[in-house]
Design a protein around this motif. Sequence first.
Motif, PDB file in Angstrom:
ATOM      1  N   VAL A 197      29.558  49.384  61.344  1.00  0.00           N
ATOM      2  CA  VAL A 197      30.668  48.438  61.238  1.00  0.00           C
ATOM      3  C   VAL A 197      31.076  47.925  62.615  1.00  0.00           C
ATOM      4  CG1 VAL A 197      33.064  48.166  60.514  1.00  0.00           C
ATOM      5  CG2 VAL A 197      31.496  49.517  59.116  1.00  0.00           C
ATOM      6  N   CYS A 246      36.190  50.563  51.751  1.00  0.00           N
ATOM      7  CA  CYS A 246      35.738  49.193  51.974  1.00  0.00           C
ATOM      8  C   CYS A 246      36.893  48.205  51.914  1.00  0.00           C
ATOM      9  CB  CYS A 246      34.678  48.824  50.936  1.00  0.00           C
ATOM     10  SG  CYS A 246      33.152  49.779  51.058  1.00  0.00           S
ATOM     11  N   LEU A 272      38.587  47.983  55.230  1.00  0.00           N
ATOM     12  CA  LEU A 272      37.835  47.221  56.222  1.00  0.00           C
ATOM     13  C   LEU A 272      37.718  45.759  55.843  1.00  0.00           C
ATOM     14  CD1 LEU A 272      34.927  49.781  56.801  1.00  0.00           C
ATOM     15  CD2 LEU A 272      37.142  49.676  57.918  1.00  0.00           C
ATOM     16  N   LEU A 278      37.975  42.261  58.213  1.00  0.00           N
ATOM     17  CA  LEU A 278      36.863  41.324  58.381  1.00  0.00           C
ATOM     18  C   LEU A 278      37.244  39.918  57.933  1.00  0.00           C
ATOM     19  CD1 LEU A 278      33.844  43.497  57.154  1.00  0.00           C
ATOM     20  CD2 LEU A 278      34.390  42.856  59.493  1.00  0.00           C
ATOM     21  N   THR A 304      27.499  40.586  62.125  1.00  0.00           N
ATOM     22  CA  THR A 304      28.001  41.619  61.216  1.00  0.00           C
ATOM     23  C   THR A 304      26.954  41.959  60.171  1.00  0.00           C
ATOM     24  OG1 THR A 304      30.268  40.839  61.534  1.00  0.00           O
ATOM     25  CG2 THR A 304      29.839  42.221  59.606  1.00  0.00           C
ATOM     26  N   ILE A 335      25.100  45.641  59.509  1.00  0.00           N
ATOM     27  CA  ILE A 335      25.217  46.440  58.288  1.00  0.00           C
ATOM     28  C   ILE A 335      23.936  46.488  57.475  1.00  0.00           C
ATOM     29  CG2 ILE A 335      27.669  45.892  58.121  1.00  0.00           C
ATOM     30  CD1 ILE A 335      26.894  43.955  55.826  1.00  0.00           C
ATOM     31  N   PHE A 375      29.995  45.032  52.209  1.00  0.00           N
ATOM     32  CA  PHE A 375      30.081  44.272  53.452  1.00  0.00           C
ATOM     33  C   PHE A 375      29.250  42.988  53.382  1.00  0.00           C
ATOM     34  CE2 PHE A 375      31.167  48.435  55.633  1.00  0.00           C
ATOM     35  CZ  PHE A 375      32.502  48.119  55.686  1.00  0.00           C
TER      36      PHE A 375
END
Length: 965
Positions: A415, A839, A842, A846, A887, A891, A909
Amino acid sequence: VLIERNFGKVRWVHPRAVYFDKTMKTECVDGHEGWNELEYSIEKWKDSHGIPTSDLVCTNDEVPSLPPSDESSVSMSDNDTTGRGVDSPLSSNDDGWWTSWIHKVRRSILWGIHGLSQVSARHPITTIVASIGMAMLLAGVGYMTNFYFESNEIAVWTPFGSASESHIQWIEANVSLLGPKDKNETTENSEHYLSFAFVCHTQGTNVNTEAHWKEIFHFAELLVSLCEDFDLRCKYKGVLSAWDSVDAALLDADPLKTFDAYAHPSSPFIGKGLWNETGSIVSAQALAFGMTALGPPSKHRALAQKVIDATQDLSSVARTNLSSDSLIFEVAIGSFFADEVVRSVMIDIRFVIAVFVAMSALTCIVFFQRDPVKSRALLGFGAVFSVLLALISTYGLMFCIGVPMTAITQILPFVVFGVGLDDAFIIRGSYLKSDPSLSINDRIRETMDDIGISIFITTATSAVAFALGAMTRIPGIQWLCLYGCPAIMFDFLFQITFFIACLALDEKRLLNGRLDCCFCRKAKLDKVRYTDEVGSVCTSDEPMDRQSRRYCGSLSIFRWNFDSVLEYIFRPIPRATLLLLALVYTCFSIYNVTNLTTGFDFRGFLPHDSFFHGFYDSINNYFGKALLAGYVYFRDVDHSDAMVRQEMAHYIDEIVESIDAPFNSTCWVTYFEDFVEATGDYMKDLPFEEQINLFLSVPEANEHFGGRFAWSDDGTILFSECILGLAVQLNDTDQQLSLFHNIQEVTRLQPINDGSTDSHFFLHEPDVFPLAEVLDLVMHELYMTTVTTIAAVTLLAFLMIPHWSAAFLILPIVTAVYIQVLGTMQLAGLTVNAITVICSVLTVGLIVDYVMHILIHYFELDGTRQERAMATLRSIGASVFLGGFSTFVGIVFMAFCSTYVFYAFFTVFFIVVIVGLVNGMIFLPLLLSLVGPQKVRPASKAVRDSGIESITDGSSESDGVNFSS
C-alpha cells in the motif's frame, strides 16, 4: 510572486504602487515573457473585479529610499512566503475573516514545508545521510527491544472488550491449575498432549471395504511407530475406537463386521454413510479418526512434521494414481495453524522485494529521457528509496512502542509503495513546470508554493483515515492502522526532505552536464536545455510562460492528443452522457450495497498449498459439519452445593437443546450425579468431598475427569471444566453466528449469571467463537469507520481549502465514489468481514488523493468553470494518473501472494484505483465545469479607498503604478 520572479525583490506594497529592487535583466517592454505575464495577470484581476482595462506603465523614475508614509503601506519581510502585502490586491483579506484565517493556517504549514525543503536543498548530502541514519537507528532499536510477531490469529481478530477476549484471558491465566488432586498423579488430561485429526476418502467412492480398512490399519501402524520413535504414547479416537488397539485391528479377519457393530447413523466420524433396512452400514464416502500423542512438548513439533510428511507422501501417490479408488489421507493439527500463517508470511516476503524492484523500474522509466544528461532515472530510484525509508522508520517506531507485527501488517509495503510515490510524481511534475532561469532553491520554493499544501492535505486525510481506523475494537485492524498512520506521515516527511535533497543533487548534476546513472562522467554537450522530448513548444529555446511550462511538465504519453480528448468530453452532449452514466452507476451501486452480506473463511490466512485445505475441504464435502470441542467452565461457585450442581447440569442440557447437538457431552456433573444415584443412600449421606473422591477413585472416571478440576490447597474445587461437542459448518458463517448467538443467549439467561459482570457459567470455543464475534461486529465497524472517516475528511477540507464550498463538494463526491467502490465489491463477490473493513479504512484515503488534488488546483486557477476544469487536468492530470498507475503497480503483486486475504486486498484496491481515477479525472472535472464555484474576489478595502483608477495608465490623475529600479 511574478514581480519577484522576473524583476526583483519586493520591499513595500502600497495601495497604488509596488516598490521593489530591480535586480534582474527583465525589461518592462511588450513582448518580454516576464512583462507579458505580469501584465496579463493584472488585466485578469482587473477584469474579474470590473475595473476598466488600462495600460500598465513601467518607469525608471527614482523612488524614495524609505517606504511611503501612508499608513496603508506594508513592508515585505524576507519571511513572507506569499509575496503579498496584507492589503495588496491579492491579499487573502479580500475574502473575509474565514478565508483569511485559512490562508494564515496554510501559510504556517507552507512555512514549515519551505523550511524543511530549503534546508534539504541547501545541504543535500547531510539530509540524505541523516535520513538514512534515522531510519536505520529506529529499525535497529525497535527490533532489538520490543519486536514481536503475533502469529495467533485468534489473538489478532478477537475484539477488544468482547466476551471471547475475557474468556481467553481468564483461561490462559487459570488453565494451568487444572489437574488431579494428587499433584504426583498423572492423567491423560493433565499430561501434555498433541492432537491430530485425520480424514480418509477415495474422492467420492466407498471406503468401507476390506482393502481400504487394511490400508487404514497400516497407516495407523505407521503412526504408532512414529510415536514410539519419539518415546510418546499415542491413543486413537473416532472409527478406530471399534478396535482395542492397532495390533488387534491388523489381526481382525472381518473388519467390516467389527465396524458394522460400532457404526451408527448419528456418528460424527462417518461421512455420507448408507445403512440398510436392518441397520447395517452399507457404504461410506469418508471416515474420520483422531490421534493424541502424550509426552514431553519438546518432541511434539518433530513428531508433527513426520506425520505431515507421511500423510502427504501417501496422498500424493494416491492422487497421481489414475484409479479413483485410491485412498487419500488428510490431516489437521490445531497447534500448527499459527505455524502455517507464519509460513505464508515467509513465502510472501519475496513479493515485497518484487514490488520494490517494480516500483523502482516504473519510476526510472517515467523519469527517463533519451538524452543521457536530461534523463532523471536515478532520481526515480531516489523517490522509491524515500518510500522504503518511510517503511523502515515506521516498523522501527512501532517496534519501539510495542505494537505487534502480524500477517496483516505485511500488506503495508504494498500500500505505501503504491500510494507513497504519488507525492514524488507531483513534486517532480511541478518542479519541471517551474522557471528554469531561477536557482535550484528558488525553483524548489516555487514548487512547494505550487503543490505543498496539496500534498500536505492528501497526506493529512490519509493519516486521519488510518488514525480513525485505529479506534476499532478488532486488534488486527487497529495494529495495521497504527502502522499505517505514521507510515503516511513518514513518507511525506521523506518526500520533502530526502527526495528534495536527491532532486537538488540531480539538478546540480544536470547543470554540470553529467550523465544520469553515471554521474561521475561528464557529457560533451555545448548546452543543456530545459526541454521535453515531445512538442515544438517544449523543445523551443524561446522563453515559456507559466502555462506552457505547466503543459510541458506533463507526461508525454499522457499529453499525446490529450487536448483533443478534453475538447470532446467537455462538449455538452458527451459531458451530459458521462455524468448520466456516473449517476446511473452510483444508483446501481447503492442497490448492490444493500445486498452486502457478512462472511469469512478463516482459511484465508493459510497458504494455498497448506495441508489444512485438504482436510477442511474433506470435512465440508463428506461430513457437512466439523466436530469442534466447546469448553464449559464453572467458576467462582460452590461445587459442593447440590443446587449449584443441578444448575450446572441444567446449563449443559439447555446448550445441547439450543444448538440441536447430536453428540453427547463428557461433563463430570452428569456422570457424578448418576454415580451418586446408583450407589444408593449411603453415598448420598456422605459429604461432597468424600463423594467426589470416591467418584474419581473409579479408574474410568479418573481417566476422563481427573484433570478437569482446579483444586485449592485445602482440597476444595476452585473451578471445573467440561467438554461439549459442537457441530459447526466451517463454510457457513450464518450457522456459526447462529450457534454463537444461541449459546450466548443460554449463558445470559442462567440465574447464577444474573447480575454478574463475569459469567460464573460459560462455554468457550477457541476457533469459531472469536471469529463469530468479529463477524457480529464488522457491519457496525464498517458503518462507523465510513461515517467518521468521511466526516473527518470533509472537515479537514473545510479547514484547509480557502473556499466554503469545498466541504459541500468533498462530502457528496467522496461518498458517491465510496458507494461505487462498495457496490463494485459486491459485484466481485466479496463479503463484509475484517478484511473488507480494513480496506474501507484505506479506501477513503485513496479516494481523497484522487479528488483533493483536482479540487485544490481548480480553486487556485482563474477563468470560467470549464476553463478552470480543463486547465486543472492539463496541469495536474498527468501526475494524478501516474499516481493511480503507481498504486496499481504497487498492489498488483498481492494477486500472486499465497493467501486469499492478500488476493481480497488486491481486488478491493484494484476497484478503488479504477473507480477513483475515473471519478477524479473524468466525472469530477465535468461536474466542476457545470456547478463549480465561481472565483470572484472583491477588491480590498485599501484599493476601494484609493479609488478604482489607482491602477491606471500614466495619463490619469492618480500616480499610477510605479515599478522602479
